[in-house]
Scaffold this active site. Sequence first.
Site, PDB file in Angstrom:
ATOM      1  N   GLU A  58       9.199  13.595   5.480  1.00  0.00           N
ATOM      2  CA  GLU A  58       9.393  12.854   6.734  1.00  0.00           C
ATOM      3  C   GLU A  58       8.054  12.455   7.334  1.00  0.00           C
ATOM      4  O   GLU A  58       7.152  13.298   7.513  1.00  0.00           O
ATOM      5  CB  GLU A  58      10.199  13.703   7.739  1.00  0.00           C
ATOM      6  CG  GLU A  58      10.420  12.970   9.063  1.00  0.00           C
ATOM      7  CD  GLU A  58      11.499  13.571   9.953  1.00  0.00           C
ATOM      8  OE1 GLU A  58      12.189  14.522   9.546  1.00  0.00           O
ATOM      9  OE2 GLU A  58      11.644  13.057  11.078  1.00  0.00           O
ATOM     10  N   ASP A  70      21.890  21.322   7.322  1.00  0.00           N
ATOM     11  CA  ASP A  70      20.634  21.868   7.834  1.00  0.00           C
ATOM     12  C   ASP A  70      20.793  23.302   8.306  1.00  0.00           C
ATOM     13  O   ASP A  70      21.772  23.641   8.979  1.00  0.00           O
ATOM     14  CB  ASP A  70      20.174  21.043   9.047  1.00  0.00           C
ATOM     15  CG  ASP A  70      19.058  20.078   8.697  1.00  0.00           C
ATOM     16  OD1 ASP A  70      18.385  20.267   7.668  1.00  0.00           O
ATOM     17  OD2 ASP A  70      18.860  19.114   9.474  1.00  0.00           O
ATOM     18  N   GLU A 123      13.390  23.517   6.777  1.00  0.00           N
ATOM     19  CA  GLU A 123      12.092  22.883   7.003  1.00  0.00           C
ATOM     20  C   GLU A 123      10.942  23.839   6.672  1.00  0.00           C
ATOM     21  O   GLU A 123      11.015  25.032   6.958  1.00  0.00           O
ATOM     22  CB  GLU A 123      11.985  22.453   8.473  1.00  0.00           C
ATOM     23  CG  GLU A 123      13.014  21.408   8.850  1.00  0.00           C
ATOM     24  CD  GLU A 123      12.906  20.968  10.308  1.00  0.00           C
ATOM     25  OE1 GLU A 123      11.980  21.400  11.021  1.00  0.00           O
ATOM     26  OE2 GLU A 123      13.775  20.174  10.729  1.00  0.00           O
TER      27      GLU A 123
HETATM   28  O1  KIV Z   1      18.309  16.477  10.998  1.00  0.00           O
HETATM   29  C1  KIV Z   1      18.122  15.415  10.390  1.00  0.00           C
HETATM   30  O2  KIV Z   1      18.805  14.400  10.596  1.00  0.00           O
HETATM   31  C2  KIV Z   1      17.039  15.385   9.417  1.00  0.00           C
HETATM   32  C3  KIV Z   1      16.628  14.037   8.893  1.00  0.00           C
HETATM   33  C4  KIV Z   1      15.776  13.377   9.891  1.00  0.00           C
HETATM   34  C5  KIV Z   1      15.965  14.147   7.574  1.00  0.00           C
HETATM   35  O3  KIV Z   1      16.508  16.389   9.086  1.00  0.00           O
END
Ligand code: KIV
Length: 276
Positions: free
Chosen positions: A183, A83, A116
């Site tokens: 989500e 992420d 995102e």
């Molecule tokens: O940070 C995370 O774990 C996520 C998932 C909820 C898809 O983005």
Amino acid sequence: MKNTTLTFKEAKQKGEKLSMVTAYDYTVAKLVEKSGINAILVGDSLGMTMLGYEDTISVTLEDMIHHSRAVSRGVKDTLVVCDMPFMSYTNTNIPQAVENAGRLMSEGRANCVKLEGGTEVKEIIKAIVDAKIPVCAHIGLTPQSLNQLGGFKVQGKNLDTAKNLLADAKAVEGAGAFAVVLECVPKELADKITEMLEIPTIGIGAGNGCDGQVLVYQDMLGMYDDFKPKFIKHFAQIGDEVVEAFKNYDKEVKEKTFPTEEHSFKMKKELLDQIL
Ligand code: KIV
């Protein structure tokens, strides 16, 4: 065989489901690797599950690099998706976003990044993909925008927001994303998006019609109970087992039944006599 973004593309074409789970350290990454799950998400959910924050907002790029490096050392065949944290990608500084994505790859050793947003981040996705970094998009409930969304709520429930989500899905695909996380989206809408896109959809709280599923590992193993969304299924109750084990350890230490001879090292008496 190493799971790659191509594996994701081919799975969708063949109608094979994809599995993804979060992991944030070497030990858990090794366990995931043994399971055959396709991908690990080093999610910024680590802010809550590993660091105890109330949301993902305080997670830094350095945090993500640190955890991604640890996960990457534990896997061989599992795709590592990392992420991009809050404010590490903005339309006002796209070169910085590309550099940050690059650090997640070169220092964090991730195979690709996730960020995102929909239509509003399409230029960022395009720039990162142009820099040869694969991007997984994430639309619907986007936890980094929690303060704008007004809390953890299902997204796309009325005509306008549903149309916006369809447009977001098209936009991220058009920008070059190789997959998109959906989500907290009504199942019917997630099905429609899945049908409409050529790239795979990975659902979390988006029904069983998505091309794949992702869950936070502490949620699915019953290890985290600060918050339990409706879409969580406990595949085990590891949390209870861990507490039981800690209780037994505590008891044995206090009763002096642990450690025993079996867990102790010996020294020759002659040697001992010489020191004392
Ligand atoms: O940070 C995370 O774990 C996520 C998932 C909820 C898809 O983005």
